[in-house]
Design an enzyme around this catalytic site. Structure first.
Site, PDB file in Angstrom:
ATOM      1  N   ARG A  15       0.865  -1.178   0.000  1.00  5.13           N
ATOM      2  CA  ARG A  15       0.000   0.000   0.000  1.00  5.13           C
ATOM      3  C   ARG A  15       0.899   1.224   0.000  1.00  5.13           C
ATOM      4  O   ARG A  15       2.028   1.188   0.498  1.00  5.13           O
ATOM      5  CB  ARG A  15      -0.903   0.002   1.233  1.00  5.13           C
ATOM      6  CG  ARG A  15      -1.831  -1.209   1.328  1.00  5.13           C
ATOM      7  CD  ARG A  15      -2.641  -1.171   2.625  1.00  5.13           C
ATOM      8  NE  ARG A  15      -3.548  -2.304   2.736  1.00  5.13           N
ATOM      9  CZ  ARG A  15      -3.247  -3.463   3.334  1.00  5.13           C
ATOM     10  NH1 ARG A  15      -2.045  -3.618   3.864  1.00  5.13           N
ATOM     11  NH2 ARG A  15      -4.127  -4.442   3.388  1.00  5.13           N
TER      12      ARG A  15
ATOM     13  N   LYS B 185      -2.280  -2.586   7.849  1.00  2.15           N
ATOM     14  CA  LYS B 185      -3.447  -2.224   8.652  1.00  2.15           C
ATOM     15  C   LYS B 185      -3.406  -2.954   9.991  1.00  2.15           C
ATOM     16  O   LYS B 185      -3.029  -4.120  10.075  1.00  2.15           O
ATOM     17  CB  LYS B 185      -4.732  -2.583   7.898  1.00  2.15           C
ATOM     18  CG  LYS B 185      -4.958  -1.754   6.639  1.00  2.15           C
ATOM     19  CD  LYS B 185      -6.268  -2.130   5.975  1.00  2.15           C
ATOM     20  CE  LYS B 185      -6.536  -1.267   4.749  1.00  2.15           C
ATOM     21  NZ  LYS B 185      -7.817  -1.609   4.091  1.00  2.15           N
TER      22      LYS B 185
ATOM     23  N   HIS C 115      -2.866   2.838  -5.621  1.00  3.34           N
ATOM     24  CA  HIS C 115      -3.329   1.491  -5.270  1.00  3.34           C
ATOM     25  C   HIS C 115      -3.384   0.576  -6.488  1.00  3.34           C
ATOM     26  O   HIS C 115      -3.399  -0.649  -6.347  1.00  3.34           O
ATOM     27  CB  HIS C 115      -4.709   1.582  -4.617  1.00  3.34           C
ATOM     28  CG  HIS C 115      -4.940   0.552  -3.548  1.00  3.34           C
ATOM     29  ND1 HIS C 115      -4.246   0.534  -2.346  1.00  3.34           N
ATOM     30  CD2 HIS C 115      -5.783  -0.511  -3.501  1.00  3.34           C
ATOM     31  CE1 HIS C 115      -4.657  -0.482  -1.619  1.00  3.34           C
ATOM     32  NE2 HIS C 115      -5.584  -1.138  -2.292  1.00  3.34           N
TER      33      HIS C 115
ATOM     34  N   ARG D 256      -0.645  -1.895  -6.594  1.00  7.20           N
ATOM     35  CA  ARG D 256      -0.919  -3.061  -5.736  1.00  7.20           C
ATOM     36  C   ARG D 256      -1.812  -4.058  -6.477  1.00  7.20           C
ATOM     37  O   ARG D 256      -1.561  -5.265  -6.445  1.00  7.20           O
ATOM     38  CB  ARG D 256      -1.584  -2.561  -4.461  1.00  7.20           C
ATOM     39  CG  ARG D 256      -1.958  -3.622  -3.450  1.00  7.20           C
ATOM     40  CD  ARG D 256      -2.429  -2.919  -2.174  1.00  7.20           C
ATOM     41  NE  ARG D 256      -3.109  -3.796  -1.250  1.00  7.20           N
ATOM     42  CZ  ARG D 256      -2.501  -4.584  -0.370  1.00  7.20           C
ATOM     43  NH1 ARG D 256      -1.170  -4.627  -0.335  1.00  7.20           N
ATOM     44  NH2 ARG D 256      -3.193  -5.332   0.475  1.00  7.20           N
TER      45      ARG D 256
ATOM     46  N   HIS E 132      -3.771  -9.196   3.142  1.00  5.29           N
ATOM     47  CA  HIS E 132      -5.227  -9.167   3.198  1.00  5.29           C
ATOM     48  C   HIS E 132      -5.723  -9.847   4.476  1.00  5.29           C
ATOM     49  O   HIS E 132      -5.111 -10.788   4.972  1.00  5.29           O
ATOM     50  CB  HIS E 132      -5.830  -9.892   1.984  1.00  5.29           C
ATOM     51  CG  HIS E 132      -5.722  -9.103   0.727  1.00  5.29           C
ATOM     52  ND1 HIS E 132      -5.820  -9.686  -0.531  1.00  5.29           N
ATOM     53  CD2 HIS E 132      -5.544  -7.776   0.501  1.00  5.29           C
ATOM     54  CE1 HIS E 132      -5.689  -8.745  -1.462  1.00  5.29           C
ATOM     55  NE2 HIS E 132      -5.527  -7.592  -0.853  1.00  5.29           N
TER      56      HIS E 132
ATOM     57  N   TYR F 138      -9.527 -10.376  -7.448  1.00  4.77           N
ATOM     58  CA  TYR F 138      -8.590 -10.227  -8.556  1.00  4.77           C
ATOM     59  C   TYR F 138      -8.818 -11.287  -9.618  1.00  4.77           C
ATOM     60  O   TYR F 138      -8.585 -11.057 -10.804  1.00  4.77           O
ATOM     61  CB  TYR F 138      -7.145 -10.286  -8.036  1.00  4.77           C
ATOM     62  CG  TYR F 138      -6.792  -9.110  -7.160  1.00  4.77           C
ATOM     63  CD1 TYR F 138      -6.777  -7.821  -7.676  1.00  4.77           C
ATOM     64  CD2 TYR F 138      -6.506  -9.277  -5.814  1.00  4.77           C
ATOM     65  CE1 TYR F 138      -6.476  -6.737  -6.868  1.00  4.77           C
ATOM     66  CE2 TYR F 138      -6.201  -8.205  -5.006  1.00  4.77           C
ATOM     67  CZ  TYR F 138      -6.185  -6.938  -5.535  1.00  4.77           C
ATOM     68  OH  TYR F 138      -5.891  -5.861  -4.743  1.00  4.77           O
TER      69      TYR F 138
END
Length: 343
Positions: free
Chosen positions: A165, A190, A266, A269, A292, A301
């Site tokens: 990110r 995160k 992004h 990514r 993730h 994806y």
């Protein structure tokens, strides 16, 4: 020159971002920045609507009608998706609840803001990513004859290599980079979750040359940020978005397929994820690679890439598709926007 007196809204914003979100809510820096982005857009809209500078806005300007008009502005004028509109509204709801606990005189208005509904019909946003030829074009558009150009080249190459990110890449310090075997970088994502990502030999060479060129930092070199601006200050997500937009525009002259794509940091990514899928890497590995929370995020994806869909069809109908063999802000009210952007 005497500093201007902060408004009640300015004081509450400082408490919201410096105390409430990171302290009481325990949100990660990246999530706090997402809330920051939503509030910054709302402040800019409210300033134009009220015909007053942002620094003079009050809590009383935070009305239901204005917030509703702002949400419409996001969709109509800015072209945001319903999902993005709902995400901005979620941040506004959190701020309104915070204000309601501190400003009981405004409770009636704030309750109506909190009652503004999320919009239904939000569809999964198409994943915008770059094909290999497009990534090459973006990197080739960067002038590496200057120190800043070499910085940009290394930054975007590293983001594509790792799928980091943008804020994860900007938070990298020299201690997070291992260039000896096995080469890897340490990313903090995160929820302050740490993951290790391998880097290619060519990325190792780029990073080694880049780090050798950096000026000697003050204090412990291991604590020095990897990517800074021309003044030695941390790069921001706004800055990276601007740089990528400029390079994409230049690359589009050589690769016209990029002109119809909405590319943002992004997207690099997303490009990494698609490339890993095409290389046959399994979903569990990609999920861990990208940090993730679960496989559902990674699975989108597979739905995004047309080549993967073609491969799936060819396995079901091989005869039909197989061709014949042969071929910290000081709250004085003077620079509220600047403070928000620097968060």
């Amino acid at each position: 020159m005497k500093a201007s007196t902060p408004t009640d809204l300015g004081r509450e914003l400082v408490r919201f971002f410096e105390e409430f979100l990171p302290g009481q809510r325990g949100l990660s820096p990246n999530t706090v920045r997402s809330h920051r982005d939503a509030m910054l857009l709302l402040l800019q809209f409210a300033s134009a609507d009220a015909k007053r500078p942002i620094e003079r806005l009050q809590v009383s300007d935070f009305t239901t009608e204005r917030v509703a008009a702002f949400l419409n502005h996001l969709e109509v004028d800015r072209g945001n998706s319903i999902a993005t509109r709902n995400a901005r509204l979620g941040a506004i709801h959190v701020f309104a609840r915070f204000l309601a606990s501190r400003r009981p005189e405004a409770l009636g208005t704030l309750q109506r803001v909190i009652a503004l509904p999320y919009k239904r019909g939000a569809r999964e946003v198409p994943v915008e990513y770059l094909e290999r030829i497009e990534i090459d074009a973006v990197l080739k558009s960067i002038d590496r004859s200057s120190a800043l150009g070499r910085r940009d080249y290394v930054l975007f190459a590293l983001m594509f290599n790792t799928g980091a990110r943008v804020q994860e890449a900007l938070d990298l310090r020299r201690r997070d980079v291992r260039l000896d075997s096995p080469p890897q970088i340490r990313l903090t994502g995160k929820g302050n979750k740490v993951r290790l990502c391998p880097i290619w030999p060519v990325t190792v060479k780029l990073l080694r040359a880049f780090i050798d060129e950096l000026p000697v930092p003050e204090g412990d070199p291991a604590d020095a940020l990897l990517f800074t601006n021309a003044r030695g200050r941390p790069l921001t997500r706004f800055g990276v978005r601007y740089l990528l937009r400029r390079y994409v525009a230049a690359a589009s002259q050589e690769v016209p397929s990029m002109r119809d794509k909405s590319i943002h940091p992004h997207s690099l990514r997303h490009s990494t994820a698609i490339a890993l899928l095409k290389a046959g890497v399994d979903f569990a590995t990609i999920s861990q690679w990208l940090g993730h929370a679960g496989l559902n995020t990674t699975m989108r994806y597979a739905r995004a890439d047309i080549d993967l869909k073609r491969q799936a069809i060819s396995q079901v109908f091989p005869d039909a598709l197989t061709p014949p063999r042969g071929g910290r802000f000081q709250p004085d009210g003077s620079d509220l926007v600047g403070w928000l952007r620097r968060m």
